[in-house]
Design a protein around this motif. Sequence first.
Motif, PDB file in Angstrom:
ATOM      1  N   SER A   1       0.863  -1.186   0.000  1.00  0.00           N
ATOM      2  CA  SER A   1       0.000   0.000   0.000  1.00  0.00           C
ATOM      3  C   SER A   1       0.895   1.229   0.000  1.00  0.00           C
ATOM      4  CB  SER A   1      -0.878   0.030   1.252  1.00  0.00           C
ATOM      5  OG  SER A   1      -1.513  -1.187   1.471  1.00  0.00           O
ATOM      6  N   ALA A   2       0.386   2.327  -0.435  1.00  0.00           N
ATOM      7  CA  ALA A   2       1.131   3.564  -0.316  1.00  0.00           C
ATOM      8  C   ALA A   2       1.118   4.016   1.136  1.00  0.00           C
ATOM      9  CB  ALA A   2       0.507   4.643  -1.204  1.00  0.00           C
ATOM     10  N   LEU A   3       2.071   4.800   1.511  1.00  0.00           N
ATOM     11  CA  LEU A   3       2.052   5.363   2.860  1.00  0.00           C
ATOM     12  C   LEU A   3       0.776   6.172   3.051  1.00  0.00           C
ATOM     13  CD1 LEU A   3       5.748   6.563   3.309  1.00  0.00           C
ATOM     14  CD2 LEU A   3       4.682   4.467   4.134  1.00  0.00           C
ATOM     15  N   GLY A   4       0.154   5.963   4.215  1.00  0.00           N
ATOM     16  CA  GLY A   4      -1.084   6.653   4.511  1.00  0.00           C
ATOM     17  C   GLY A   4      -2.297   6.065   3.814  1.00  0.00           C
ATOM     18  N   ALA A   5      -2.124   4.857   3.218  1.00  0.00           N
ATOM     19  CA  ALA A   5      -3.224   4.299   2.425  1.00  0.00           C
ATOM     20  C   ALA A   5      -3.345   2.809   2.589  1.00  0.00           C
ATOM     21  CB  ALA A   5      -3.022   4.672   0.956  1.00  0.00           C
ATOM     22  N   GLY A   6      -3.292   2.310   3.807  1.00  0.00           N
ATOM     23  CA  GLY A   6      -3.600   0.906   3.990  1.00  0.00           C
ATOM     24  C   GLY A   6      -2.483   0.089   4.606  1.00  0.00           C
ATOM     25  N   ASN A   7      -2.719  -1.223   4.706  1.00  0.00           N
ATOM     26  CA  ASN A   7      -1.804  -2.131   5.396  1.00  0.00           C
ATOM     27  C   ASN A   7      -1.718  -3.448   4.649  1.00  0.00           C
ATOM     28  OD1 ASN A   7      -0.155  -3.105   7.516  1.00  0.00           O
ATOM     29  ND2 ASN A   7      -1.921  -4.070   8.494  1.00  0.00           N
ATOM     30  N   THR A   8      -1.378  -3.390   3.377  1.00  0.00           N
ATOM     31  CA  THR A   8      -1.243  -4.599   2.576  1.00  0.00           C
ATOM     32  C   THR A   8       0.241  -4.892   2.357  1.00  0.00           C
ATOM     33  OG1 THR A   8      -3.314  -4.095   1.424  1.00  0.00           O
ATOM     34  CG2 THR A   8      -1.840  -5.719   0.413  1.00  0.00           C
ATOM     35  N   TRP A   9       0.593  -6.142   2.578  1.00  0.00           N
ATOM     36  CA  TRP A   9       1.994  -6.554   2.488  1.00  0.00           C
ATOM     37  C   TRP A   9       2.156  -7.694   1.499  1.00  0.00           C
ATOM     38  CZ3 TRP A   9       5.968  -4.619   5.858  1.00  0.00           C
ATOM     39  CH2 TRP A   9       5.504  -3.664   6.792  1.00  0.00           C
ATOM     40  N   ALA A  10       3.382  -7.849   0.992  1.00  0.00           N
ATOM     41  CA  ALA A  10       3.671  -8.944   0.065  1.00  0.00           C
ATOM     42  C   ALA A  10       5.146  -9.306   0.148  1.00  0.00           C
ATOM     43  CB  ALA A  10       3.298  -8.550  -1.358  1.00  0.00           C
ATOM     44  N   ASP A  11       5.444 -10.560  -0.216  1.00  0.00           N
ATOM     45  CA  ASP A  11       6.843 -10.985  -0.282  1.00  0.00           C
ATOM     46  C   ASP A  11       7.576 -10.150  -1.316  1.00  0.00           C
ATOM     47  OD1 ASP A  11       5.903 -14.478   0.047  1.00  0.00           O
ATOM     48  OD2 ASP A  11       6.300 -12.957   1.570  1.00  0.00           O
ATOM     49  N   THR A  12       8.843  -9.851  -1.019  1.00  0.00           N
ATOM     50  CA  THR A  12       9.607  -9.036  -1.941  1.00  0.00           C
ATOM     51  C   THR A  12      11.077  -9.416  -1.871  1.00  0.00           C
ATOM     52  OG1 THR A  12      10.122  -6.776  -2.653  1.00  0.00           O
ATOM     53  CG2 THR A  12      10.069  -7.179  -0.296  1.00  0.00           C
ATOM     54  N   ASN A  13      11.746  -9.376  -3.000  1.00  0.00           N
ATOM     55  CA  ASN A  13      13.183  -9.618  -3.012  1.00  0.00           C
ATOM     56  C   ASN A  13      13.925  -8.391  -2.525  1.00  0.00           C
ATOM     57  OD1 ASN A  13      12.771 -12.162  -4.143  1.00  0.00           O
ATOM     58  ND2 ASN A  13      12.894 -11.390  -6.238  1.00  0.00           N
ATOM     59  N   GLY A  14      15.115  -8.599  -1.979  1.00  0.00           N
ATOM     60  CA  GLY A  14      15.889  -7.442  -1.530  1.00  0.00           C
ATOM     61  C   GLY A  14      17.144  -7.853  -0.800  1.00  0.00           C
ATOM     62  N   HIS A  15      18.035  -6.903  -0.630  1.00  0.00           N
ATOM     63  CA  HIS A  15      19.272  -7.160   0.099  1.00  0.00           C
ATOM     64  C   HIS A  15      18.963  -7.257   1.592  1.00  0.00           C
ATOM     65  CE1 HIS A  15      20.580  -5.909  -3.743  1.00  0.00           C
ATOM     66  NE2 HIS A  15      20.673  -4.611  -3.506  1.00  0.00           N
ATOM     67  N   ILE A  16      19.666  -8.119   2.276  1.00  0.00           N
ATOM     68  CA  ILE A  16      19.447  -8.257   3.711  1.00  0.00           C
ATOM     69  C   ILE A  16      20.772  -8.393   4.452  1.00  0.00           C
ATOM     70  CG2 ILE A  16      17.179  -9.342   3.390  1.00  0.00           C
ATOM     71  CD1 ILE A  16      18.453 -12.024   4.088  1.00  0.00           C
ATOM     72  N   ASP A  17      20.725  -8.094   5.740  1.00  0.00           N
ATOM     73  CA  ASP A  17      21.875  -8.277   6.626  1.00  0.00           C
ATOM     74  C   ASP A  17      21.486  -9.326   7.662  1.00  0.00           C
ATOM     75  OD1 ASP A  17      22.129  -4.668   6.741  1.00  0.00           O
ATOM     76  OD2 ASP A  17      23.006  -6.066   5.288  1.00  0.00           O
ATOM     77  N   VAL A  18      22.379 -10.242   7.951  1.00  0.00           N
ATOM     78  CA  VAL A  18      22.074 -11.300   8.914  1.00  0.00           C
ATOM     79  C   VAL A  18      23.231 -11.500   9.872  1.00  0.00           C
ATOM     80  CG1 VAL A  18      20.542 -12.483   7.300  1.00  0.00           C
ATOM     81  CG2 VAL A  18      22.922 -13.176   7.465  1.00  0.00           C
ATOM     82  N   GLY A  19      22.899 -11.818  11.105  1.00  0.00           N
ATOM     83  CA  GLY A  19      23.904 -12.149  12.110  1.00  0.00           C
ATOM     84  C   GLY A  19      23.409 -13.338  12.913  1.00  0.00           C
ATOM     85  N   LEU A  20      24.212 -14.390  12.979  1.00  0.00           N
ATOM     86  CA  LEU A  20      23.799 -15.616  13.643  1.00  0.00           C
ATOM     87  C   LEU A  20      24.691 -15.877  14.853  1.00  0.00           C
ATOM     88  CD1 LEU A  20      23.461 -17.850  10.443  1.00  0.00           C
ATOM     89  CD2 LEU A  20      21.846 -16.177  11.355  1.00  0.00           C
ATOM     90  N   HIS A  21      24.070 -15.857  16.012  1.00  0.00           N
ATOM     91  CA  HIS A  21      24.809 -16.161  17.231  1.00  0.00           C
ATOM     92  C   HIS A  21      24.629 -17.636  17.570  1.00  0.00           C
ATOM     93  CE1 HIS A  21      25.419 -11.886  18.461  1.00  0.00           C
ATOM     94  NE2 HIS A  21      24.347 -11.712  17.741  1.00  0.00           N
ATOM     95  N   SER A  22      25.585 -18.203  18.260  1.00  0.00           N
ATOM     96  CA  SER A  22      25.468 -19.589  18.681  1.00  0.00           C
ATOM     97  C   SER A  22      26.357 -19.814  19.892  1.00  0.00           C
ATOM     98  CB  SER A  22      25.866 -20.517  17.536  1.00  0.00           C
ATOM     99  OG  SER A  22      25.561 -21.855  17.868  1.00  0.00           O
ATOM    100  N   LEU A  23      26.266 -20.996  20.463  1.00  0.00           N
ATOM    101  CA  LEU A  23      27.146 -21.305  21.571  1.00  0.00           C
ATOM    102  C   LEU A  23      28.600 -21.314  21.104  1.00  0.00           C
ATOM    103  CD1 LEU A  23      25.184 -24.192  23.307  1.00  0.00           C
ATOM    104  CD2 LEU A  23      25.462 -21.859  24.125  1.00  0.00           C
ATOM    105  N   ALA A  24      29.499 -21.061  22.023  1.00  0.00           N
ATOM    106  CA  ALA A  24      30.916 -21.106  21.689  1.00  0.00           C
ATOM    107  C   ALA A  24      31.370 -22.550  21.498  1.00  0.00           C
ATOM    108  CB  ALA A  24      31.725 -20.441  22.797  1.00  0.00           C
ATOM    109  N   VAL A  25      32.426 -22.715  20.702  1.00  0.00           N
ATOM    110  CA  VAL A  25      33.023 -24.045  20.587  1.00  0.00           C
ATOM    111  C   VAL A  25      33.894 -24.300  21.804  1.00  0.00           C
ATOM    112  CG1 VAL A  25      33.065 -24.025  18.073  1.00  0.00           C
ATOM    113  CG2 VAL A  25      35.005 -23.108  19.326  1.00  0.00           C
ATOM    114  N   GLY A  26      34.238 -25.559  22.006  1.00  0.00           N
ATOM    115  CA  GLY A  26      35.158 -25.886  23.074  1.00  0.00           C
ATOM    116  C   GLY A  26      36.535 -25.341  22.769  1.00  0.00           C
TER     117      GLY A  26
END
Lengths: 173, 329
Positions: B145-170
């Motif tokens: 939707s345009a800003l100020g004109a609703g709340n419709t969403w859809a899947d979209t391609n795009g660049h993303i940033d990711v950070g994955l935390h996990s337990l430490a290794v021994g």
Amino acid sequence: MAYTKLFKVCQDAPLGYQSVNQAVDNNTALKDLYNEKHSIGVGGNNIYGVPLLNIGRHDDILIARTVAHFTVDTTAPTPTLSTTMSGPMFGSGVQYQRLGTGQWRLFVSTPQRFGATALCRSTASIDRKASCYVTYGGTSGPSIIVTTWEVDAGTFVETDLDFSLAIWAQRAA
Amino acid sequence: MPLFPYVQQGSSFARRDPLGPSTVNQAHENIRAIDVLAAVEHLSDGTHNAPEIPWVLGHLEDGSPPTGYLFNTGYGGGTLARPATGEYTVSVVSGVMPVGLDGSTLLSSIMANVSREQIANVPHTITAEVVSATSLKFRVRSLTSALGAGNTWADTNGHIDVGLHSLAVGYDGSLLLPYELKQRRSFLTEEATDWNALVQNQGIIRNAALAEHASDGTHNVDRIAKAVAWVDWDGASYSLAVSEGVSSISRISTGIVQLTLQVDFTSQTSAACFPEVQPSLTSELAVINGRCNNSGVGTTTFIVYIYAYDGTNWNRADRSFFIPMFGTV
């Protein structure tokens, strides 16, 4: 203090006081290097008496102080929250208050400025969002209010969802 | 809590006093104390090894397959894929991640941000789904939707940033050479218990430290943020409340803020951020997206876009926010 690479000697070679002094200075330089961004045991205790940071832990505003994953159990009459976490921001264990569907207050054990990044876990093609509201004052003290939403019939509805948090804070005093 | 068993020695100690064994003995012990301290959150080669430091961190540029930037060796040559519109999978080689990504049994905190250029126009959301012990799926959606004109969403391609935390290794074991404490009347350079072990051990500690630290102790690895900022909005203007690595901020327009860093990244693609907005109310739904919008020209800037939902529509909004920023210097 500057580090100077020292020389090796053969057996029974004379060793003057300046070389020994430099070895001592090298150790100081290495200690100071690690002390810049790591705790060497001067972090103090939190309100539960738990040390804020153990020796060797990173003590850096540029590194998350605590990371955690929260799982919501909706099988009980009142949903509960369980967590796996690492770091001192919640003291010895997470103290929380359920504020409503999809909304939790997590009590934080630090007087310093802190912030968090939150992410919803998803298992379906439904739009979901998690957000954090950080509060320092009031009767509750420092806390993070996490709210999780899911789109339902075109509207975001607060929904009990699992979420992740990475919490950042100023360096311990 | 054990005390750090390091005893500070005076640098002129050996001149005033007879050159006895205690000075060199303490120097040996001090090096071992530093080694033990470093082992808490580093491997023997200096690699950072802590749950609070993402084991995998990167920026994905959209494509089929996507192109990854910033991902470190911990990523282990895994694969990036875009199996469907708006879906991105990050898979790591089995055994590379310290532990599985299955959040039901193991600690795994995830950070994610949408950083495509279109975040300047509408809000975007991102969620993560654990697919297996070595694979995560991220879903990106944007407001259609345009800003100020609703709340419709859809899947979209795009660049993303990711950070994955996990337990430490021994911990993989100390590399220090053995030594023996000296006795009175023994030679300081006696074979196998002598000066050379101290010299080499100092070199081992220093080399490991410099793998992911600068000589002043600051971090110089992509998995650790180069800047962080708490930015407050008081209803009239933004202010930089607490920060490190940020030289200035600037409000471009409603809900659009630019941050200028003190360091310069090598490129916009070798950059990531994970902003989080502070809603005006505990019940408000607000979204913030961010991206690196300039780098490699002597200065690096990040820009964030903030939107708030009023129950019916989405609009640009000024809000306080927090943002850690990562990149290659």
